[in-house]
Enzyme design. Structure first.
Site, short mmCIF file in Angstrom:
data_model
loop_
_atom_site.label_atom_id
_atom_site.label_comp_id
_atom_site.label_asym_id
_atom_site.label_seq_id
_atom_site.Cartn_x
_atom_site.Cartn_y
_atom_site.Cartn_z
N VAL A 6 25.33 21.97 -54.75
CA VAL A 6 24.75 21.41 -55.47
C VAL A 6 23.79 20.12 -54.30
O VAL A 6 23.18 19.29 -55.49
CB VAL A 6 26.08 20.38 -55.75
CG1 VAL A 6 27.15 21.43 -56.31
CG2 VAL A 6 27.06 19.33 -54.72
N ASP A 7 23.92 20.35 -53.69
CA ASP A 7 22.88 19.40 -52.29
C ASP A 7 21.17 20.23 -52.46
O ASP A 7 21.28 21.24 -53.32
CB ASP A 7 22.71 18.19 -51.67
CG ASP A 7 23.67 19.98 -50.39
OD1 ASP A 7 23.11 20.46 -50.46
OD2 ASP A 7 24.01 19.26 -49.29
N ASP A 8 20.72 19.52 -52.30
CA ASP A 8 19.47 20.97 -51.64
C ASP A 8 19.21 20.87 -50.12
O ASP A 8 17.73 21.48 -49.62
CB ASP A 8 18.19 19.61 -51.51
CG ASP A 8 17.66 18.99 -52.90
OD1 ASP A 8 17.40 19.59 -54.55
OD2 ASP A 8 17.23 17.38 -53.10
#
Ligand code: 6R9
Length: 625
Positions: free
Chosen positions: A494-496
């Site tokens: 859910v992050d980069d």
């Protein structure tokens, strides 16, 4: 107790479970009664975790001496398979212990002391885990840098951990060239180099006085070295990994808890018994090689295949031929390798006898149903459970996985249930725990023995990354879904963070490398689906001079990333972007970039918040240019 209740009991009372497991290992001094404590709540003070307080042990002793003392000294420890067929040999537990001790004595001879970092930069040969175990023997903190990293990345990591000794190899001439060029930039006093006969010595750039040959230096050292008894919370290793922002993070693991979790997860997830034959395609440059090649298997007294070759050389049947040759019982690999092999046809698999296989494992990225079914039905002849293990560099060991017993349902592509003693939860966006079926964010509620204790030199960043997002919980960075049976499915980061062939890469790192190029004004990197790699890197680049939108410039940028990070971080696509889609506050709208990259421009959604909506049309026109 039946297995389901046993699992639940361990999750309800992790402390009792882990203490019981820890007593299966050798401790020179036993831990105190109240041996575990932790804090995940930032309001109550700094985050910490402590396991087996007061206990003293040494992981290399538990991996090696214990088996030699039990009469298993002549049992093979490593079955080496080089790239060329026939380049194979065996190292027994006694052989490995002797060599570990010699390297440990060499390290001591260089003045390396307990707590000091040693960088290891080698291909996947037996000497790599041997070097790791030698550090552990004397309490030095190893920092293994994956052989696919560039000299710049290596230098950055050496600088960060401040070690004065580097262990490397001439096995590929580039490896040593890279090591040497990086070392010029930093202060390293001694380089131990493993020689490969395929590389003439003259071809190795050499600094007399600093660089020495492994075979010459190590052979002269005594073959016994008394282990340094380490406190349970003393550091065992550093391993750098990518996050969504900034420079790579030096994840710190400690001795006692890591040892117990590495051993116990192997014991249960893979049902390992002393003498079993185990084959993992992992490289010690990543966490999977640390826990499931170097440490966990040896803690269980198994025999491990160490494969230094390319899985498609001389043809796509290589791994299956190794499985046949060594009668491998447990095979642990990554979905990306399975996807590349399955394209090449079933005949490569079927021409080798796989009747020895009992358990198959998958790690590193979500395994799609097609690859899972092929692995299960074709490779495993439908007889072997697949343990789809979800975990991270930071968790040190398996956190979610099916159990190989028949009591645990097998669902293709499902990481399934928590490991013994692990309290996973699903959170909503506000950090509330969700019960029952649904979607959310995967978090962990209480400490487990192999959790990272900090980031080297930056405890604030450790807390900000993993505990501040949802105070009171360890934030994994992964999304998940829970089904009607309570089984957990991983839905991706859910992050980069992008996962290319199981290699974890931060978008910020690739963007940083691109913008270092003088011609690049700005860059935005996203991950796109890729049929074999899982994800591929897709880069939008704004040039200083837009008349240079050509393949020559594209190649320059790609070469630049190769030099700055390593070949695995090179973008698959460079998409010219005279401007990037940004909000009025200047934030890049990656959602829009993802839709354009995947050809879903009809589903761009609301772009009215863009400062300059016309950039979208420009980007669409430049797609494929
Ligand atoms: C062990 C390792 C960690 C990230 C993790 C997740 C992804 C790992 C997975 C999986 C789905 C699995 N990941 N195993 N996703 N199913 N079985 O790979 O560590 O390199 O730190 O990567 O990999 O996204 O957060 P690391």
């Amino acid at each position: 107790m039946d297995p389901v209740n046993r699992l639940q009991a361990s999750i309800d009372n992790p402390t009792a479970f882990w203490a019981k497991m820890a007593s299966n290992y050798y401790w020179q001094t036993k831990w105190v009664d109240n041996h575990t404590s932790y804090n995940f709540n930032l309001q109550k003070g700094p985050v910490f975790a402590e396991f087996f307080r007061g206990g003293r042990t040494n992981i290399s002793f538990n991996c090696l001496d214990r088996w030699v003392m039990a009469g298993r000294g002549n049992q093979p420890c490593f079955l080496f398979e080089g790239n060329d067929i026939g380049h194979a040999y065996v190292m027994t537990y006694q052989n490995v212990l002797d060599e570990v001790c010699r390297v440990a004595n060499w390290l001591r001879g260089q003045g390396v002391v307990k707590g000091e970092a040693v960088t290891i930069y080698m291909p996947m040969v037996c000497e790599l885990p041997i070097a790791m175990l030698a550090c552990a023997r004397i309490g030095a903190v190893h920092s293994v840098v994956f052989g696919g990293f560039s000299s710049d990345s290596l230098a950055q990591r050496i600088l960060d951990c401040q070690g004065k000794v580097v262990i490397t190899a001439s096995a590929t001439s580039t490896l040593l060239t890279l090591a040497v060029s990086a070392l010029w930039a930093v202060q390293v006093q001694r380089v131990l180099c493993l020689e490969d006969s395929s590389v003439p010595r003259e071809a190795c750039p050499w600094q007399p006085g600093r660089d020495v040959w492994w075979r010459e230096e190590v052979a002269q050292r005594p073959s016994y070295c008394a282990p340094e008894w380490m406190d349970s919370e003393d550091r065992l290793f550093l391993l750098y990994t990518s996050g969504s922002t900034g420079k790579p993070k030096g994840v710190v693991h400690t001795t006692g808890g890591y040892m117990v979790a590495a051993g116990v997860t192997c014991r249960y997830t893979f049902d390992m018994q002393p003498g079993d034959i185990y084959f993992s395609t992992a490289d010690c440059g990543w966490i999977t090689g640390h826990t499931y090649l170097a440490y966990g298997p040896l803690l269980n007294g198994v025999t491990s295949v160490v494969f230094a070759g390319v899985p498609t050389y001389p043809d796509a049947s290589r791994v299956w031929s190794i499985i046949e040759k060594h009668k491998v019982r447990i095979f642990y690999t990554a979905p990306t390798l399975l996807r590349s092999l399955l394209q090449m046809g079933d005949h490569h698999v079927k021409k080798h006898d796989r009747s020895s296989l009992r358990i198959l494992g998958s790690v590193g990225e979500p395994i799609n149903e097609h690859a899972w079914t092929w692995f299960h039905d074709v490779c495993g002849e439908g007889r072997c459970p697949i343990v789809d293990t979800w975990w991270q560099t930071e968790t040190g060991a398996h956190m979610l996985t099916p159990q190989p017993g028949s009591w645990c349902k097998l669902k293709p592509g499902c990481a399934s249930v928590p490991f013994f003693g692990v309290q996973t939860v699903m959170l909503d966006a506000n950090g509330n725990e969700q019960d029952g079926p649904g979607e959310g964010i995967l978090a962990i509620k209480s400490a487990w023995p192999s959790m990272a204790r900090t980031l080297h030199g930056d405890h604030d960043r450790f807390q900000a990354t993993y505990f501040a997002p949802f105070n009171g919980y360890y934030f994994t960075g992964d999304g998940c879904r829970r089904d009607e049976d309570g089984f957990i499915w991983i839905t991706g980061r859910v992050d980069d963070v992008i996962n290319v062939s199981g290699h974890r890469i931060g978008t910020a790192e690739v963007e940083g490398a691109l913008t270092e190029h003088a011609g690049c004004a700005e860059a935005a990197v996203i991950g796109i689906d890729h049929p074999v790699k899982g994800q591929a890197i897709y880069a939008y680049v704004t040039l200083v001079d837009s008349t240079r939108h050509d393949d020559k410039m594209r190649k320059e940028l790609m070469d630049h990333v190769r030099r700055a990070i390593g070949p695995f971080a090179v973008p698959e696509v460079v998409h010219w972007a005279p401007a990037l889609p940004k909000t009025r506050s200047g934030k890049i709208m990656r959602r829009v970039l993802r839709k354009i990259a995947s050809g879903e421009e009809k589903e761009l959604g609301d772009i009215s918040t863009l400062a300059e909506p016309s950039v979208v049309d420009t980007l669409l026109k430049l797609r494929g240019v």
